[in-house]
Design an enzyme around this catalytic site. Structure first.
Site, PDB file in Angstrom:
ATOM      1  N   ASP A 149     -39.057  -4.441  34.502  1.00  0.00           N
ATOM      2  CA  ASP A 149     -38.471  -3.683  33.398  1.00  0.00           C
ATOM      3  C   ASP A 149     -39.547  -2.698  32.972  1.00  0.00           C
ATOM      4  OD1 ASP A 149     -37.713  -2.725  30.913  1.00  0.00           O
ATOM      5  OD2 ASP A 149     -36.997  -4.665  30.175  1.00  0.00           O
ATOM      6  N   TYR A 193     -37.023   2.452  25.647  1.00  0.00           N
ATOM      7  CA  TYR A 193     -37.430   1.292  24.860  1.00  0.00           C
ATOM      8  C   TYR A 193     -38.302   0.337  25.672  1.00  0.00           C
ATOM      9  CZ  TYR A 193     -37.830  -2.131  21.392  1.00  0.00           C
ATOM     10  OH  TYR A 193     -38.399  -2.976  20.489  1.00  0.00           O
ATOM     11  N   ARG A 239     -33.244 -11.630  22.432  1.00  0.00           N
ATOM     12  CA  ARG A 239     -34.646 -11.971  22.189  1.00  0.00           C
ATOM     13  C   ARG A 239     -35.138 -13.105  23.083  1.00  0.00           C
ATOM     14  NH1 ARG A 239     -36.199  -9.243  17.459  1.00  0.00           N
ATOM     15  NH2 ARG A 239     -34.385  -8.397  16.386  1.00  0.00           N
ATOM     16  N   TYR A 248     -39.386 -16.136  20.811  1.00  0.00           N
ATOM     17  CA  TYR A 248     -39.788 -15.633  19.499  1.00  0.00           C
ATOM     18  C   TYR A 248     -39.757 -16.829  18.562  1.00  0.00           C
ATOM     19  CZ  TYR A 248     -38.642 -10.589  19.822  1.00  0.00           C
ATOM     20  OH  TYR A 248     -38.596  -9.261  20.096  1.00  0.00           O
ATOM     21  N   ASP A 275     -30.133 -10.082  34.730  1.00  0.00           N
ATOM     22  CA  ASP A 275     -30.797  -9.545  33.533  1.00  0.00           C
ATOM     23  C   ASP A 275     -30.484 -10.451  32.352  1.00  0.00           C
ATOM     24  OD1 ASP A 275     -32.342  -7.817  32.000  1.00  0.00           O
ATOM     25  OD2 ASP A 275     -30.618  -6.566  31.441  1.00  0.00           O
ATOM     26  N   LYS A 276     -31.468 -10.589  31.466  1.00  0.00           N
ATOM     27  CA  LYS A 276     -31.397 -11.408  30.245  1.00  0.00           C
ATOM     28  C   LYS A 276     -31.357 -12.895  30.558  1.00  0.00           C
ATOM     29  CE  LYS A 276     -31.110  -7.603  27.830  1.00  0.00           C
ATOM     30  NZ  LYS A 276     -31.793  -6.746  28.841  1.00  0.00           N
ATOM     31  N   TYR A 331     -44.728 -13.590  24.102  1.00  0.00           N
ATOM     32  CA  TYR A 331     -43.423 -13.085  24.510  1.00  0.00           C
ATOM     33  C   TYR A 331     -43.527 -11.682  25.102  1.00  0.00           C
ATOM     34  CZ  TYR A 331     -38.724 -11.389  24.559  1.00  0.00           C
ATOM     35  OH  TYR A 331     -37.544 -10.867  24.967  1.00  0.00           O
ATOM     36  N   LYS A 375     -37.670 -11.389  28.988  1.00  0.00           N
ATOM     37  CA  LYS A 375     -37.234 -12.464  29.893  1.00  0.00           C
ATOM     38  C   LYS A 375     -37.608 -12.118  31.327  1.00  0.00           C
ATOM     39  CE  LYS A 375     -36.003 -16.150  28.260  1.00  0.00           C
ATOM     40  NZ  LYS A 375     -36.597 -17.379  28.796  1.00  0.00           N
ATOM     41  N   ASP A 376     -37.597 -13.113  32.184  1.00  0.00           N
ATOM     42  CA  ASP A 376     -38.057 -12.908  33.559  1.00  0.00           C
ATOM     43  C   ASP A 376     -37.088 -12.062  34.380  1.00  0.00           C
ATOM     44  OD1 ASP A 376     -40.237 -15.050  33.276  1.00  0.00           O
ATOM     45  OD2 ASP A 376     -38.390 -16.015  32.662  1.00  0.00           O
ATOM     46  N   ASP A 377     -35.789 -12.201  34.081  1.00  0.00           N
ATOM     47  CA  ASP A 377     -34.778 -11.402  34.770  1.00  0.00           C
ATOM     48  C   ASP A 377     -34.996 -11.454  36.283  1.00  0.00           C
ATOM     49  OD1 ASP A 377     -33.937 -10.951  32.232  1.00  0.00           O
ATOM     50  OD2 ASP A 377     -34.826  -8.970  32.077  1.00  0.00           O
ATOM     51  N   ASP A 422     -33.547  -3.534  34.203  1.00  0.00           N
ATOM     52  CA  ASP A 422     -34.539  -3.824  35.240  1.00  0.00           C
ATOM     53  C   ASP A 422     -34.394  -2.908  36.450  1.00  0.00           C
ATOM     54  OD1 ASP A 422     -36.034  -6.428  34.382  1.00  0.00           O
ATOM     55  OD2 ASP A 422     -33.937  -6.675  33.782  1.00  0.00           O
TER      56      ASP A 422
HETATM   57  P1  13P Z   1     -35.302  -7.879  28.606  1.00  0.00           P
HETATM   58  O1  13P Z   1     -36.122  -9.051  29.087  1.00  0.00           O
HETATM   59  O2  13P Z   1     -34.172  -7.589  29.531  1.00  0.00           O
HETATM   60  O3  13P Z   1     -36.175  -6.693  28.343  1.00  0.00           O
HETATM   61  O4  13P Z   1     -34.626  -8.298  27.233  1.00  0.00           O
HETATM   62  C1  13P Z   1     -35.448  -8.619  26.151  1.00  0.00           C
HETATM   63  C2  13P Z   1     -34.719  -8.932  24.888  1.00  0.00           C
HETATM   64  O5  13P Z   1     -35.354  -9.363  23.952  1.00  0.00           O
HETATM   65  C3  13P Z   1     -33.289  -8.727  24.757  1.00  0.00           C
HETATM   66  O6  13P Z   1     -32.833  -9.022  23.438  1.00  0.00           O
HETATM   67 MG    MG Z   2     -36.226  -4.751  28.330  1.00  0.00          MG
HETATM   68 MG    MG Z   3     -34.251  -7.071  31.551  1.00  0.00          MG
END
Ligand code: 13P
Ligand code: MG
Ligand code: MG
Ligand code: 13P
Length: 364
Positions: A11, A90, A265, A347, A131-132, A228, A231-233, A53
């Site tokens: 990402d 972002y 999150r 978190y 993803d996520k 944090y 996520k690993d995705d 990603d």
């Molecule tokens: P990603 O790992 O896809 O960047 O998502 C992070 C996140 O906190 C989504 O709410």
């Molecule tokens: Mg992201």
């Molecule tokens: Mg992602």
């Protein structure tokens, strides 16, 4: 001919928020990999995205964990991050946890799944991208593909598959691994892989052909960074047909959107929704978690494809089910089991809140 299929992802910035990748980023990555192909480093490549990603799918003859290939991926992510910063996307550079490349992208943030094999007369492969969610999200579908005869009839009736598969399981917290054989050891196997926040299936091997069947990325970003970082995705490559499950057997587990860790999150359980590549735009509460599947036939390392496997109508019901489960889980708001247990949350405000209220806690 021995070829290596490498899928390396990161990402490097979201558009908008964490919901999608910007098309200019994919174009930039395309340009850079086209150059590497022209120079002869890659046989072929395909750039795609799953949500926020960036996914680099590459074929070459340099084997796994090759320095040049990993450097190409790292440099591509760095160049794309520059563009992401310019567009103020972002979390630009979110998964690049090191300042400079040191020989191998493993442990530096990006996710990696690679396999080297002798290409068969016909070599169908599916690259799954999520993803996520986190790496353990593949445990249930991989178990169903390679060990459950109610999913994969080939285990019962195909002579090439009847002796089963072995599973390489990684303990992502203690950095240990074990190989367990299906079918004899499935109860032992399930003790571990049924706890996907800690144990992840790294690879699966055909026992009759002694060949690699599947490989996943098992990086746990929060453990690498110690804090944090999203996520690993994860990604996962699966070979199909012949000594391996048929394409339809490989896709079948995703007809039930099982619950995975991730979502908003990185701190919630939610259903894994199988979607077409354009539909990997997790927008509802930053989700629900998505999985896409790019199918290829390999031809002397050339990636003939992709076919967008979950674009098929037969996955409509799974998506509908996922939306219903998403609604049901969301009703719980900040309560478990929608919210992850305390030690799994990415978190938390618990230490600060507990400290603030310390003196108000009385013995009972
Ligand atoms: P990603 O790992 O896809 O960047 O998502 C992070 C996140 O906190 C989504 O709410
Ligand atoms: Mg992201
Ligand atoms: Mg992602
Ligand atoms: P075909 O007869 O179309 O090759 O299909 C064989 C198969 O494995 C279907 O699952």
């Amino acid at each position: 001919m021995k070829i290596t299929l490498s899928v390396i992802k990161a990402d490097i910035g979201g558009y908008v928020g964490h919901s999608e990748s910007h098309p200019d980023i994919c174009s930039r990555a395309n340009e850079l990999l086209a150059k590497a192909k022209k120079e002869g480093l890659l046989i072929d490549y395909h750039v795609t995205k799953c949500g926020d990603d960036l996914e680099l799918i590459m074929t070459h003859e340099h084997g796994e964990e090759n320095r040049k290939i990993h450097k190409l991926a790292w440099d591509t992510f760095v160049q794309c991050t520059k563009l992401a910063r310019k567009l103020k996307l972002y979390g630009a550079g979110q998964d690049l946890l090191a300042d400079s490349f040191s020989g191998n992208v493993k442990g530096m943030g990006p996710g990696v799944a690679e396999m080297e094999f002798e290409e068969r007369v016909a070599e169908p492969v599916i690259v799954f991208m999520a993803d996520k969610t986190s790496a353990g999200g593949w445990n249930l579908p991989l178990y169903k593909m390679f060990a459950d005869p109610f999913n994969t009839i080939g285990l019962v009736i195909a002579p090439t598959m009847h002796s089963g598969f072995s599973f390489e399981v990684h303990d992502v917290k203690e950095s240990k691994k074990i190989v367990l054989n299906a079918p004899e050891e499935i109860y032992d196997l399930l003790v571990f892989i049924g706890a996907p926040s800690r144990y992840a299936v790294k690879a699966v091997y055909s026992r009759s052909a002694n060949e690699i069947a599947a490989v996943s990325s098992t990086q746990k970003l929060s453990l690498i960074a110690g804090r944090y970082v999203g996520k690993d995705d994860p990604v996962c490559i699966v070979r199909c047909q012949g000594a391996f499950p048929a394409v339809g057997e490989v896709l079948e587990p995703f007809t039930t959107p099982h619950l995975v860790e991730g979502w908003m999150r990185g701190s919630h359980h939610g259903p894994l929704m199988p979607v077409s590549i354009p539909d990997s735009t997790p927008s509802r509460f930053d989700g629900p978690p998505r999985v896409t599947a790019a199918g290829f036939q390999l031809s002397s390392g050339k990636l003939v494809g992709p076919r967008d496997m979950f674009a098929d109508k037969s996955f409509d019901l799974a998506r509908e089910k996922a939306n219903q489960v998403a609604d049901y889980m969301r009703y719980h708001g900040p309560f478990e089991p929608h919210r992850l247990p305390l030690d799994e949350m990415e978190y938390t405000t618990m230490p600060q809140v507990a400290e603030k209220l310390k003196t108000r806690f009385k013995k009972i």
